[in-house]
Design a protein around this motif. Sequence first.
Motif, PDB file in Angstrom:
ATOM      1  N   PHE A  20       2.138  10.967   8.829  1.00  0.00           N
ATOM      2  CA  PHE A  20       1.602   9.648   8.491  1.00  0.00           C
ATOM      3  C   PHE A  20       1.691   9.438   6.978  1.00  0.00           C
ATOM      4  O   PHE A  20       1.860  10.388   6.212  1.00  0.00           O
ATOM      5  CB  PHE A  20       0.149   9.494   8.982  1.00  0.00           C
ATOM      6  CG  PHE A  20      -0.876  10.261   8.197  1.00  0.00           C
ATOM      7  CD1 PHE A  20      -1.620   9.641   7.201  1.00  0.00           C
ATOM      8  CD2 PHE A  20      -1.117  11.603   8.468  1.00  0.00           C
ATOM      9  CE1 PHE A  20      -2.576  10.347   6.475  1.00  0.00           C
ATOM     10  CE2 PHE A  20      -2.076  12.318   7.751  1.00  0.00           C
ATOM     11  CZ  PHE A  20      -2.798  11.685   6.750  1.00  0.00           C
ATOM     12  N   ASP A  21       1.604   8.199   6.577  1.00  0.00           N
ATOM     13  CA  ASP A  21       1.639   7.824   5.165  1.00  0.00           C
ATOM     14  C   ASP A  21       0.199   7.677   4.686  1.00  0.00           C
ATOM     15  O   ASP A  21      -0.534   6.797   5.154  1.00  0.00           O
ATOM     16  CB  ASP A  21       2.405   6.494   5.016  1.00  0.00           C
ATOM     17  CG  ASP A  21       2.509   6.024   3.569  1.00  0.00           C
ATOM     18  OD1 ASP A  21       1.788   6.570   2.707  1.00  0.00           O
ATOM     19  OD2 ASP A  21       3.298   5.097   3.314  1.00  0.00           O
ATOM     20  N   MET A  22      -0.220   8.547   3.774  1.00  0.00           N
ATOM     21  CA  MET A  22      -1.616   8.546   3.346  1.00  0.00           C
ATOM     22  C   MET A  22      -2.014   7.260   2.603  1.00  0.00           C
ATOM     23  O   MET A  22      -3.193   7.040   2.344  1.00  0.00           O
ATOM     24  CB  MET A  22      -1.910   9.772   2.478  1.00  0.00           C
ATOM     25  CG  MET A  22      -1.131   9.840   1.178  1.00  0.00           C
ATOM     26  SD  MET A  22      -1.667  11.255   0.152  1.00  0.00           S
ATOM     27  CE  MET A  22      -1.249  12.647   1.186  1.00  0.00           C
ATOM     28  N   THR A  23      -1.044   6.406   2.295  1.00  0.00           N
ATOM     29  CA  THR A  23      -1.366   5.139   1.621  1.00  0.00           C
ATOM     30  C   THR A  23      -1.428   3.960   2.593  1.00  0.00           C
ATOM     31  O   THR A  23      -1.665   2.830   2.180  1.00  0.00           O
ATOM     32  CB  THR A  23      -0.318   4.816   0.535  1.00  0.00           C
ATOM     33  OG1 THR A  23       0.930   4.477   1.155  1.00  0.00           O
ATOM     34  CG2 THR A  23      -0.110   5.992  -0.401  1.00  0.00           C
ATOM     35  N   LYS A  24      -1.205   4.219   3.897  1.00  0.00           N
ATOM     36  CA  LYS A  24      -1.209   3.142   4.894  1.00  0.00           C
ATOM     37  C   LYS A  24      -2.102   3.550   6.054  1.00  0.00           C
ATOM     38  O   LYS A  24      -1.766   4.449   6.830  1.00  0.00           O
ATOM     39  CB  LYS A  24       0.210   2.855   5.394  1.00  0.00           C
ATOM     40  CG  LYS A  24       1.171   2.346   4.325  1.00  0.00           C
ATOM     41  CD  LYS A  24       2.529   2.047   4.926  1.00  0.00           C
ATOM     42  CE  LYS A  24       3.492   1.474   3.903  1.00  0.00           C
ATOM     43  NZ  LYS A  24       3.872   2.465   2.868  1.00  0.00           N
ATOM     44  N   MET A  25      -3.219   2.860   6.213  1.00  0.00           N
ATOM     45  CA  MET A  25      -4.189   3.210   7.251  1.00  0.00           C
ATOM     46  C   MET A  25      -3.601   3.105   8.646  1.00  0.00           C
ATOM     47  O   MET A  25      -3.907   3.899   9.538  1.00  0.00           O
ATOM     48  CB  MET A  25      -5.432   2.322   7.115  1.00  0.00           C
ATOM     49  CG  MET A  25      -6.507   2.569   8.167  1.00  0.00           C
ATOM     50  SD  MET A  25      -7.119   4.283   8.187  1.00  0.00           S
ATOM     51  CE  MET A  25      -8.125   4.281   6.702  1.00  0.00           C
ATOM     52  N   TRP A  26      -2.742   2.114   8.886  1.00  0.00           N
ATOM     53  CA  TRP A  26      -2.203   1.933  10.228  1.00  0.00           C
ATOM     54  C   TRP A  26      -1.351   3.119  10.688  1.00  0.00           C
ATOM     55  O   TRP A  26      -1.240   3.375  11.883  1.00  0.00           O
ATOM     56  CB  TRP A  26      -1.424   0.626  10.343  1.00  0.00           C
ATOM     57  CG  TRP A  26      -0.382   0.383   9.295  1.00  0.00           C
ATOM     58  CD1 TRP A  26      -0.573  -0.227   8.088  1.00  0.00           C
ATOM     59  CD2 TRP A  26       1.004   0.737   9.348  1.00  0.00           C
ATOM     60  NE1 TRP A  26       0.601  -0.281   7.380  1.00  0.00           N
ATOM     61  CE2 TRP A  26       1.597   0.304   8.135  1.00  0.00           C
ATOM     62  CE3 TRP A  26       1.803   1.356  10.290  1.00  0.00           C
ATOM     63  CZ2 TRP A  26       2.948   0.488   7.846  1.00  0.00           C
ATOM     64  CZ3 TRP A  26       3.156   1.547  10.014  1.00  0.00           C
ATOM     65  CH2 TRP A  26       3.709   1.115   8.801  1.00  0.00           C
ATOM     66  N   THR A  27      -0.765   3.853   9.733  1.00  0.00           N
ATOM     67  CA  THR A  27       0.000   5.041  10.127  1.00  0.00           C
ATOM     68  C   THR A  27      -0.926   6.179  10.530  1.00  0.00           C
ATOM     69  O   THR A  27      -0.565   7.017  11.359  1.00  0.00           O
ATOM     70  CB  THR A  27       0.935   5.499   8.998  1.00  0.00           C
ATOM     71  OG1 THR A  27       0.163   5.971   7.885  1.00  0.00           O
ATOM     72  CG2 THR A  27       1.841   4.374   8.537  1.00  0.00           C
ATOM     73  N   TRP A  28      -2.142   6.220   9.946  1.00  0.00           N
ATOM     74  CA  TRP A  28      -3.132   7.215  10.377  1.00  0.00           C
ATOM     75  C   TRP A  28      -3.683   6.853  11.750  1.00  0.00           C
ATOM     76  O   TRP A  28      -3.938   7.724  12.587  1.00  0.00           O
ATOM     77  CB  TRP A  28      -4.267   7.320   9.360  1.00  0.00           C
ATOM     78  CG  TRP A  28      -5.441   8.107   9.888  1.00  0.00           C
ATOM     79  CD1 TRP A  28      -6.664   7.636  10.225  1.00  0.00           C
ATOM     80  CD2 TRP A  28      -5.465   9.514  10.172  1.00  0.00           C
ATOM     81  NE1 TRP A  28      -7.463   8.647  10.696  1.00  0.00           N
ATOM     82  CE2 TRP A  28      -6.751   9.819  10.676  1.00  0.00           C
ATOM     83  CE3 TRP A  28      -4.521  10.533  10.057  1.00  0.00           C
ATOM     84  CZ2 TRP A  28      -7.124  11.103  11.052  1.00  0.00           C
ATOM     85  CZ3 TRP A  28      -4.888  11.821  10.444  1.00  0.00           C
ATOM     86  CH2 TRP A  28      -6.173  12.099  10.929  1.00  0.00           C
TER      87      TRP A  28
END
Length: 301
Positions: free
Chosen positions: A151-159
């Motif tokens: 996941f991308d730690m700068t994008k909540m939707w990826t988490w």
Amino acid sequence: MGNEHGKAGGGTATPAGIQSMDEALQKRFAKGIQFNMKIVLKGDRNTGKTCLFNRMGGKPFQEAYIPTMEIQVTSILWSYKVTSDTVKVEVWDVVDKGKVHKKEAKGGLKIFNTTPDEEEEEEGEGEGGKKVLDATFLNVYKGCNGVVLVFDMTKMWTWKYVERELPKVPFDIPVIVLGNFKDLGEHRVITRDEIRVFLRSVRPDGSSEILYAESSMKNAFGLMHLHKFLSVPFLQMQQDMLLQQIKVSREQMLAARDELSTASTTEDQNYDMFLARLQQAAEQRRKKAQQQREEESDLCL
């Protein structure tokens, strides 16, 4: 690089442009591949899965984002630090829903009213109605030994994708959750503590490990940690094989004991019959020797 004057094992000349293999590597590869291991990379779009896939395959980092249209697979060779076994690691870069570029009508005219995204890509089928190879087409976890959820730690939707997907991974498969884009860590939107609280709650006791690490494909941070993670699915795979061998051995031992137990009540363990068979065999040898002597006597006459 090798040259035409170079020598490799046994005094054989190494052709120009070919690098001779280290003797230790020659011995390792001479044994062939001992294990095959399947590792699945999953995550939402634009999280760096394909960059990781390329990095694991020895390719350089690419700055430009190029969407992956369908599942792609590569193989790398890996070995556990305390053995000389060579492991072929099959790495799957998984796409949940494959996409293909639409063909424009002749003259570049639009046939339908579409959004910009719809103009560029279409989900589901490729040319001629051919199905795109994606996670809707097959069970990517079948035969899987380990999973990397990116996941991308700068994008909540990826988490949020990780929160949805992780419970779907079979509990006997070890997982490492990889927080990518560490180089943009000042913009992260989810903390380590929040991540670890969730990971501790998602699987029951006795399940395989869920680990967490952070990475940056831009500067290769975290790749060594991921390399070490491969030892977890490898050792679990090795353990499962040993347990299966133990199970088979135990079954064979029980069968051997049953055979011996049955044999103890048969004529094989009857001493009188054993002596009778010995006497019968001795009598047959005596008669055969007598017959040979008579034949030899007839030839002399």
